[in-house]
Write a protein that holds these residues in place. Structure first.
Motif, PDB file in Angstrom:
ATOM      1  N   VAL A 209       0.843  -1.200   0.000  1.00 15.51           N
ATOM      2  CA  VAL A 209       0.000   0.000   0.000  1.00 15.51           C
ATOM      3  C   VAL A 209       0.879   1.251   0.000  1.00 15.51           C
ATOM      4  O   VAL A 209       0.645   2.209  -0.768  1.00 15.51           O
ATOM      5  N   THR A 210       1.899   1.244   0.855  1.00 12.85           N
ATOM      6  CA  THR A 210       2.815   2.378   0.924  1.00 12.85           C
ATOM      7  C   THR A 210       3.541   2.579  -0.403  1.00 12.85           C
ATOM      8  O   THR A 210       3.657   3.712  -0.894  1.00 12.85           O
ATOM      9  N   LEU A 211       4.023   1.485  -0.973  1.00 16.88           N
ATOM     10  CA  LEU A 211       4.780   1.569  -2.227  1.00 16.88           C
ATOM     11  C   LEU A 211       3.930   2.160  -3.346  1.00 16.88           C
ATOM     12  O   LEU A 211       4.375   3.055  -4.078  1.00 16.88           O
ATOM     13  N   ILE A 212       2.701   1.670  -3.484  1.00 13.98           N
ATOM     14  CA  ILE A 212       1.823   2.177  -4.546  1.00 13.98           C
ATOM     15  C   ILE A 212       1.485   3.648  -4.299  1.00 13.98           C
ATOM     16  O   ILE A 212       1.494   4.474  -5.224  1.00 13.98           O
ATOM     17  N   TYR A 213       1.222   3.994  -3.037  1.00 12.90           N
ATOM     18  CA  TYR A 213       0.874   5.391  -2.737  1.00 12.90           C
ATOM     19  C   TYR A 213       2.036   6.326  -3.027  1.00 12.90           C
ATOM     20  O   TYR A 213       1.865   7.355  -3.685  1.00 12.90           O
ATOM     21  N   VAL A 214       3.218   5.970  -2.519  1.00 14.19           N
ATOM     22  CA  VAL A 214       4.344   6.883  -2.698  1.00 14.19           C
ATOM     23  C   VAL A 214       4.796   6.949  -4.150  1.00 14.19           C
ATOM     24  O   VAL A 214       5.315   7.976  -4.598  1.00 14.19           O
ATOM     25  N   ALA A 215       4.597   5.859  -4.897  1.00 16.11           N
ATOM     26  CA  ALA A 215       4.998   5.870  -6.306  1.00 16.11           C
ATOM     27  C   ALA A 215       4.061   6.728  -7.145  1.00 16.11           C
ATOM     28  O   ALA A 215       4.499   7.547  -7.961  1.00 16.11           O
ATOM     29  N   VAL A 216       2.760   6.560  -6.941  1.00 12.78           N
ATOM     30  CA  VAL A 216       1.776   7.262  -7.783  1.00 12.78           C
ATOM     31  C   VAL A 216       1.516   8.676  -7.280  1.00 12.78           C
ATOM     32  O   VAL A 216       1.564   9.641  -8.053  1.00 12.78           O
ATOM     33  N   PHE A 217       1.249   8.807  -5.989  1.00 18.66           N
ATOM     34  CA  PHE A 217       0.824  10.102  -5.453  1.00 18.66           C
ATOM     35  C   PHE A 217       1.967  10.943  -4.891  1.00 18.66           C
ATOM     36  O   PHE A 217       2.023  12.150  -5.107  1.00 18.66           O
ATOM     37  N   ALA A 218       2.883  10.298  -4.161  1.00 25.95           N
ATOM     38  CA  ALA A 218       3.940  11.066  -3.498  1.00 25.95           C
ATOM     39  C   ALA A 218       5.234  11.119  -4.308  1.00 25.95           C
ATOM     40  O   ALA A 218       6.212  11.673  -3.844  1.00 25.95           O
ATOM     41  N   SER A 219       5.256  10.534  -5.499  1.00 22.98           N
ATOM     42  CA  SER A 219       6.425  10.643  -6.372  1.00 22.98           C
ATOM     43  C   SER A 219       6.017  11.227  -7.716  1.00 22.98           C
ATOM     44  O   SER A 219       6.354  12.366  -8.032  1.00 22.98           O
ATOM     45  N   ALA A 220       5.269  10.449  -8.510  1.00 23.55           N
ATOM     46  CA  ALA A 220       4.913  10.898  -9.855  1.00 23.55           C
ATOM     47  C   ALA A 220       4.106  12.191  -9.822  1.00 23.55           C
ATOM     48  O   ALA A 220       4.454  13.187 -10.463  1.00 23.55           O
ATOM     49  N   ALA A 221       3.022  12.196  -9.053  1.00 28.78           N
ATOM     50  CA  ALA A 221       2.142  13.371  -9.033  1.00 28.78           C
ATOM     51  C   ALA A 221       2.829  14.585  -8.410  1.00 28.78           C
ATOM     52  O   ALA A 221       2.792  15.689  -8.969  1.00 28.78           O
ATOM     53  N   THR A 222       3.473  14.396  -7.263  1.00 29.43           N
ATOM     54  CA  THR A 222       4.091  15.545  -6.588  1.00 29.43           C
ATOM     55  C   THR A 222       5.269  16.087  -7.379  1.00 29.43           C
ATOM     56  O   THR A 222       5.526  17.294  -7.375  1.00 29.43           O
ATOM     57  N   LEU A 223       6.002  15.231  -8.079  1.00 32.09           N
ATOM     58  CA  LEU A 223       7.131  15.703  -8.870  1.00 32.09           C
ATOM     59  C   LEU A 223       6.654  16.604 -10.005  1.00 32.09           C
ATOM     60  O   LEU A 223       7.249  17.646 -10.288  1.00 32.09           O
ATOM     61  N   VAL A 224       5.551  16.210 -10.651  1.00 34.47           N
ATOM     62  CA  VAL A 224       4.985  17.058 -11.710  1.00 34.47           C
ATOM     63  C   VAL A 224       4.470  18.375 -11.118  1.00 34.47           C
ATOM     64  O   VAL A 224       4.674  19.456 -11.682  1.00 34.47           O
ATOM     65  N   LEU A 225       3.822  18.294  -9.950  1.00 35.11           N
ATOM     66  CA  LEU A 225       3.292  19.503  -9.316  1.00 35.11           C
ATOM     67  C   LEU A 225       4.413  20.474  -8.943  1.00 35.11           C
ATOM     68  O   LEU A 225       4.311  21.684  -9.186  1.00 35.11           O
ATOM     69  N   VAL A 226       5.491  19.949  -8.358  1.00 31.24           N
ATOM     70  CA  VAL A 226       6.632  20.806  -8.001  1.00 31.24           C
ATOM     71  C   VAL A 226       7.286  21.372  -9.255  1.00 31.24           C
ATOM     72  O   VAL A 226       7.657  22.545  -9.296  1.00 31.24           O
ATOM     73  N   GLN A 227       7.430  20.522 -10.282  1.00 32.14           N
ATOM     74  CA  GLN A 227       8.037  20.969 -11.535  1.00 32.14           C
ATOM     75  C   GLN A 227       7.234  22.133 -12.120  1.00 32.14           C
ATOM     76  O   GLN A 227       7.791  23.140 -12.554  1.00 32.14           O
ATOM     77  N   TYR A 228       5.920  22.004 -12.113  1.00 31.70           N
ATOM     78  CA  TYR A 228       5.043  23.037 -12.663  1.00 31.70           C
ATOM     79  C   TYR A 228       5.133  24.325 -11.848  1.00 31.70           C
ATOM     80  O   TYR A 228       5.276  25.422 -12.380  1.00 31.70           O
ATOM     81  N   ALA A 229       5.056  24.191 -10.530  1.00 32.55           N
ATOM     82  CA  ALA A 229       5.046  25.366  -9.660  1.00 32.55           C
ATOM     83  C   ALA A 229       6.393  26.079  -9.626  1.00 32.55           C
ATOM     84  O   ALA A 229       6.457  27.310  -9.555  1.00 32.55           O
TER      85      ALA A 229
END
Length: 282
Positions: A209-229
């Motif tokens: 559960v942790t791996l899937i969450y951090v990969a999808v939400f806390a890695s892929a999504a947040t990296l794009v959000l930080v990159q954009y901002a």
């Protein structure tokens, strides 16, 4: 960045529950591989395909991948002993460090109001970390986990202005894919022993559960959000939203059945929220 702060909070609560069940290098390598696959799938699904120069100077992706990888490995190492709320409070020290790196790399100047806000937020974060114990705060006594994660947060703070320094106009998702791919390769090489030693078939459910969450939400999504901002806001202002993370973590821990922290830390939470309000004013 508001969404970023909420997504990051989940990684603390889940990370605390799984950090001692798998090697930090192994889970971080796996999260980068999964995150790269998610971002790659998103890019393939985009119509029209994003434009840019994704293969231009790939050393930039290697450098950013190494910096971001170091942050996540040290985060999971720190979460072996650091409570979720304390780790989230340590994370709120990144705006101060990010402001320094923003000046060092981009010569981004700081207004008096921004300096006051960062100071207020830093004090609030320290109050939470030391749980309102002024004597311990004066002696800088905090756990090994918090110390390890503080080192990791230095890499996170460096990442934010470094993205802007190295940007050449690529699509955010494409550049993120390059960073995640480079990080996955570096982590696989560095942590190969831990990866091979991990019994992937018999890992507890909480680790997956942790791996899937951090990969999808806390890695892929947040990296794009930080990159954009990062391409639209000063480094310190981007990271200012991290001041909300401890409050998100406290709420999430309560939902997961944990008791709420004592009222002694409330002044620290209030100070970080006040710092955010100051930083977001035009």
């Amino acid at each position: 960045m508001l969404l970023f702060s909420a997504l990051v909070a989940g990684s603390f609560s889940l990370g605390v529950r799984s950090a001692n069940l798998i090697d930090p290098a192994a889970i971080t390598a796996a999260r980068f591989v999964l995150a790269a696959g998610v971002i790659g799938g998103v890019i393939l699904a985009m119509r029209p395909a994003p434009t840019g120069q994704p293969m231009s100077a790939p050393w930039r992706n290697v450098l950013l991948g190494a910096v971001f990888s170091a942050y996540f490995v040290l985060m999971f190492e720190g979460l072996k002993t650091a409570p979720a709320v304390s780790a989230a409070a340590v994370f709120t020290l990144t705006p101060v460090m990010s402001a320094f790196f923003g000046w060092l790399l981009m010569r981004q100047r700081m207004t008096l109001r921004m300096a006051m806000a960062l100071t207020l937020g830093g004090i609030g974060a320290l109050w939470v970390i030391f749980r309102g114990d002024l004597a311990a705060m004066a002696r800088l006594e905090f756990g090994r986990g918090e110390a390890v994660y503080l080192l990791g947060c230095t890499f996170h703070a460096l990442y934010t202005p470094l993205v802007r320094k190295l940007d050449r106009g690529e699509n955010a998702a494409v550049f993120t894919l390059g960073t995640l791919t480079a990080g996955a390769v570096l982590l696989t090489i560095w942590g190969w022993g831990a990866i091979r030693a991990t019994d992937w078939a018999n890992l507890p459910a909480i680790v997956w559960v942790t791996l899937i969450y951090v990969a999808v939400f806390a890695s892929a999504a947040t990296l794009v959000l930080v990159q954009y901002a990062t391409l639209r806001l000063p480094a310190a202002k981007v990271m200012a939203y991290t001041y909300l993370t401890p409050a998100w973590v406290i709420a999430l821990e309560a939902l997961l059945g944990q008791s709420l922290p004592g009222a002694i830390i409330l002044p620290g939470i209030a100070a970080t929220v006040a710092a955010l309000a100051l930083l977001l004013r035009d």
